[in-house]
Write an enzyme that holds these catalytic residues in place. Structure first.
Site, PDB file in Angstrom:
ATOM      1  N   ALA A  66       0.877  -1.164   0.000  1.00 46.35           N
ATOM      2  CA  ALA A  66       0.000   0.000   0.000  1.00 46.35           C
ATOM      3  C   ALA A  66       0.920   1.221   0.000  1.00 46.35           C
ATOM      4  O   ALA A  66       2.060   1.155   0.458  1.00 46.35           O
ATOM      5  CB  ALA A  66      -0.880  -0.025   1.236  1.00 46.35           C
ATOM      6  N   GLY A 110       0.623  -4.827   1.055  1.00 49.93           N
ATOM      7  CA  GLY A 110      -0.566  -4.857   0.205  1.00 49.93           C
ATOM      8  C   GLY A 110      -0.308  -5.526  -1.136  1.00 49.93           C
ATOM      9  O   GLY A 110      -1.235  -6.067  -1.751  1.00 49.93           O
ATOM     10  N   GLU A 113      -0.719  -9.085  -0.469  1.00 50.99           N
ATOM     11  CA  GLU A 113      -2.148  -9.297  -0.203  1.00 50.99           C
ATOM     12  C   GLU A 113      -2.960  -9.262  -1.498  1.00 50.99           C
ATOM     13  O   GLU A 113      -3.892 -10.038  -1.683  1.00 50.99           O
ATOM     14  CB  GLU A 113      -2.627  -8.241   0.795  1.00 50.99           C
ATOM     15  CG  GLU A 113      -1.951  -8.426   2.158  1.00 50.99           C
ATOM     16  CD  GLU A 113      -2.198  -7.258   3.108  1.00 50.99           C
ATOM     17  OE1 GLU A 113      -1.809  -6.124   2.759  1.00 50.99           O
ATOM     18  OE2 GLU A 113      -2.772  -7.483   4.183  1.00 50.99           O
ATOM     19  N   GLU A 133       4.658  -4.990   7.342  1.00 51.55           N
ATOM     20  CA  GLU A 133       3.952  -3.851   7.944  1.00 51.55           C
ATOM     21  C   GLU A 133       4.388  -3.576   9.375  1.00 51.55           C
ATOM     22  O   GLU A 133       4.348  -2.444   9.838  1.00 51.55           O
ATOM     23  CB  GLU A 133       2.432  -4.091   7.915  1.00 51.55           C
ATOM     24  CG  GLU A 133       1.807  -4.006   6.534  1.00 51.55           C
ATOM     25  CD  GLU A 133       1.718  -5.347   5.811  1.00 51.55           C
ATOM     26  OE1 GLU A 133       2.508  -6.266   6.129  1.00 51.55           O
ATOM     27  OE2 GLU A 133       0.860  -5.466   4.922  1.00 51.55           O
TER      28      GLU A 133
HETATM   29  C1  HXC Z   1       5.154   4.258  -1.450  1.00 49.75           C
HETATM   30  C2  HXC Z   1       7.058   3.225  -2.190  1.00 49.75           C
HETATM   31  C3  HXC Z   1       6.678   2.025  -1.565  1.00 49.75           C
HETATM   32  C4  HXC Z   1       5.442   1.994  -0.872  1.00 49.75           C
HETATM   33  C5  HXC Z   1       8.588   1.715  -2.515  1.00 49.75           C
HETATM   34  N1  HXC Z   1       8.245   2.992  -2.764  1.00 49.75           N
HETATM   35  N2  HXC Z   1       7.647   1.108  -1.787  1.00 49.75           N
HETATM   36  N3  HXC Z   1       6.292   4.323  -2.129  1.00 49.75           N
HETATM   37  N4  HXC Z   1       4.699   3.136  -0.844  1.00 49.75           N
HETATM   38  N5  HXC Z   1       4.966   0.893  -0.285  1.00 49.75           N
HETATM   39  C6  HXC Z   1       9.011   3.993  -3.516  1.00 49.75           C
HETATM   40  C7  HXC Z   1      10.194   4.512  -2.763  1.00 49.75           C
HETATM   41  O1  HXC Z   1       9.807   5.518  -1.867  1.00 49.75           O
HETATM   42  C8  HXC Z   1      11.065   5.026  -3.893  1.00 49.75           C
HETATM   43  O2  HXC Z   1      10.581   6.262  -4.372  1.00 49.75           O
HETATM   44  C9  HXC Z   1      10.802   4.023  -4.993  1.00 49.75           C
HETATM   45  O3  HXC Z   1       9.560   3.386  -4.682  1.00 49.75           O
HETATM   46  C10 HXC Z   1      11.871   2.954  -5.089  1.00 49.75           C
HETATM   47  O4  HXC Z   1      12.001   2.341  -3.816  1.00 49.75           O
HETATM   48  P1  HXC Z   1      13.416   2.173  -3.071  1.00 49.75           P
HETATM   49  O5  HXC Z   1      13.127   1.967  -1.641  1.00 49.75           O
HETATM   50  O6  HXC Z   1      14.342   3.274  -3.429  1.00 49.75           O
HETATM   51  O7  HXC Z   1      13.929   0.810  -3.745  1.00 49.75           O
HETATM   52  P2  HXC Z   1      14.895  -0.283  -3.106  1.00 49.75           P
HETATM   53  O8  HXC Z   1      16.011   0.360  -2.311  1.00 49.75           O
HETATM   54  O9  HXC Z   1      15.268  -1.202  -4.216  1.00 49.75           O
HETATM   55  O10 HXC Z   1      14.004  -1.078  -2.054  1.00 49.75           O
HETATM   56  C11 HXC Z   1      12.909  -1.835  -2.494  1.00 49.75           C
HETATM   57  C12 HXC Z   1      11.970  -2.193  -1.279  1.00 49.75           C
HETATM   58  C13 HXC Z   1      11.634  -0.909  -0.502  1.00 49.75           C
HETATM   59  C14 HXC Z   1      12.711  -3.184  -0.371  1.00 49.75           C
HETATM   60  C15 HXC Z   1      10.758  -2.873  -1.857  1.00 49.75           C
HETATM   61  O11 HXC Z   1      11.154   0.065  -1.426  1.00 49.75           O
HETATM   62  C16 HXC Z   1      10.624  -1.092   0.575  1.00 49.75           C
HETATM   63  O12 HXC Z   1      10.942  -1.618   1.640  1.00 49.75           O
HETATM   64  N6  HXC Z   1       9.399  -0.624   0.330  1.00 49.75           N
HETATM   65  C17 HXC Z   1       8.340  -0.639   1.323  1.00 49.75           C
HETATM   66  C18 HXC Z   1       7.823  -2.029   1.502  1.00 49.75           C
HETATM   67  C19 HXC Z   1       6.730  -2.039   2.538  1.00 49.75           C
HETATM   68  O13 HXC Z   1       6.962  -1.713   3.713  1.00 49.75           O
HETATM   69  N7  HXC Z   1       5.498  -2.424   2.137  1.00 49.75           N
HETATM   70  C20 HXC Z   1       4.388  -2.466   3.016  1.00 49.75           C
HETATM   71  C21 HXC Z   1       3.652  -1.155   2.933  1.00 49.75           C
HETATM   72  S1  HXC Z   1       2.290  -1.093   4.098  1.00 49.75           S
HETATM   73  P3  HXC Z   1      11.300   7.675  -3.999  1.00 49.75           P
HETATM   74  O14 HXC Z   1      10.617   8.644  -4.923  1.00 49.75           O
HETATM   75  O15 HXC Z   1      10.990   7.901  -2.564  1.00 49.75           O
HETATM   76  O16 HXC Z   1      12.756   7.461  -4.278  1.00 49.75           O
HETATM   77  C22 HXC Z   1       1.063  -2.050   3.418  1.00 49.75           C
HETATM   78  C23 HXC Z   1      -0.205  -2.298   4.171  1.00 49.75           C
HETATM   79  C24 HXC Z   1      -0.351  -1.422   5.329  1.00 49.75           C
HETATM   80  O17 HXC Z   1       1.170  -2.518   2.354  1.00 49.75           O
HETATM   81  C25 HXC Z   1      -1.587  -1.684   6.129  1.00 49.75           C
HETATM   82  C26 HXC Z   1      -1.622  -0.760   7.331  1.00 49.75           C
HETATM   83  C27 HXC Z   1      -2.888   0.004   7.552  1.00 49.75           C
END
Ligand code: HXC
Length: 259
Positions: A66, A110, A113, A133
């Site tokens: 998400a 997400g 999911e 998360e």
């Molecule tokens: C918004 C995201 C994102 C996300 C990545 N990006 N994941 N933006 N939401 N979930 C963006 C980054 O900010 C960045 O943009 C660009 O995508 C590339 O990501 P990087 O982090 O620079 O890439 P990398 O170093 O290769 O790492 C990849 C990754 C990492 C390991 C997948 O991006 C990551 O950990 N992402 C988050 C994963 C996560 O936590 N997902 C769960 C989300 S919560 P910019 O412009 O900033 O450089 C969820 C449900 C929540 O899904 C429910 C709670 C209510």
């Protein structure tokens, strides 16, 4: 029809849907949900379309979760009052026709999911699944704690949710999360071919087979077996049952009517 966050293409009877926010690793924001709701609704309503494939653009991610940047400013009351994430059930899970997730990289939070909302997952050998998360101070909100546990069992689901550890493609296949792994370069072709096979089946039977397997996730055995028998009996009333069995006996290919 064009969409802001996804690409949609009809290839014969197969609808190919591509999450298209590669700069954000296809993170799922509210617009993605709106677009997917529109495309899955149109897919269900279009008799020419018989299977769909959902994948991510770029070679890095199916969807990295998400959209954290959309959620960061929201307060608990916003999440509650908007019933945040409830739209995935009505907009995506409620799709009655079959669809496959072709997971081509990160499927996190997400993203994992969403892949698990599909009827099954075909994964590239580079795919990584996870529910990280907890590292954001929250927990899965689009079904991860429930569907992942049903797919891989309590031990692995609990470990993944509590540590945020990612699961690679091989472990995901071994654990029953994905149907099959293919080399990354072959993923889309393989998923589309599989979708074509499903699209060549009698469509009511495809919908009912999907419904039956899903019932196994939601009811006890006795209720599930009864539902299976009743749905089977409904299928015996279709023209395609007569055609399918007659074609077998006459040793010729069946010509499906879709009724
Ligand atoms: C918004 C995201 C994102 C996300 C990545 N990006 N994941 N933006 N939401 N979930 C963006 C980054 O900010 C960045 O943009 C660009 O995508 C590339 O990501 P990087 O982090 O620079 O890439 P990398 O170093 O290769 O790492 C990849 C990754 C990492 C390991 C997948 O991006 C990551 O950990 N992402 C988050 C994963 C996560 O936590 N997902 C769960 C989300 S919560 P910019 O412009 O900033 O450089 C969820 C449900 C929540 O899904 C429910 C709670 C209510």
């Amino acid at each position: 029809m064009t969409y802001e966050t996804i690409l949609v293409e009809q290839r014969g009877a197969v609808t190919l849907i591509t999450l298209n926010r590669p700069q954000a690793l296809n993170a799922l924001n509210s617009q993605v949900l709106k677009d997917l709701t529109a495309v899955f609704t149109a897919y269900d309503a279009d008799p020419s379309q018989r299977c769909a494939v959902l994948t991510g653009s770029g070679d890095k991610a199916f969807a990295a979760g998400a959209d954290i940047k959309e959620m960061v400013e929201k307060e608990a009351a916003d999440f509650f009052l908007e019933d945040f994430f409830s739209g995935w059930q009505s907009g995506v899970v409620a799709t009655r026709k079959p669809w496959i997730a072709a997971v081509n990289g990160f499927a996190l939070g997400g993203g994992c999911e969403l892949a698990m909302m599909a009827d099954f997952i075909i994964a590239s050998d580079t795919a990584k699944f996870g529910q990280p998360e907890i590292k954001l101070g929250v927990a899965p909100g689009m079904g991860g704690s429930q569907r992942l546990t049903r797919a891989v069992g309590k031990a692995k689901a609990m470990e993944m949710c509590l540590t945020g550890r990612m699961m690679g493609a091989e472990e995901a296949e071994r654990s029953g999360l994905v149907a099959r792994i293919v080399p990354a370069a072959e993923l889309l072709d393989d998923a589309l071919k599989t979708a074509e096979t499903i699209a060549s089946m009698p469509p009511m039977a495809a919908m009912i087979n999907k419904e039956m397997v899903n019932v196994a996730f939601e009811t006890g055995l006795a209720q599930g077996l009864l539902t299976e028998r009743r749905l089977f009996q409904i299928l015996t009333a279709t023209q395609d049952k007569i055609e399918g069995m007659t074609a077998f006996v006459e040793k010729r290919p069946a010509q499906w009517k879709g009724r």
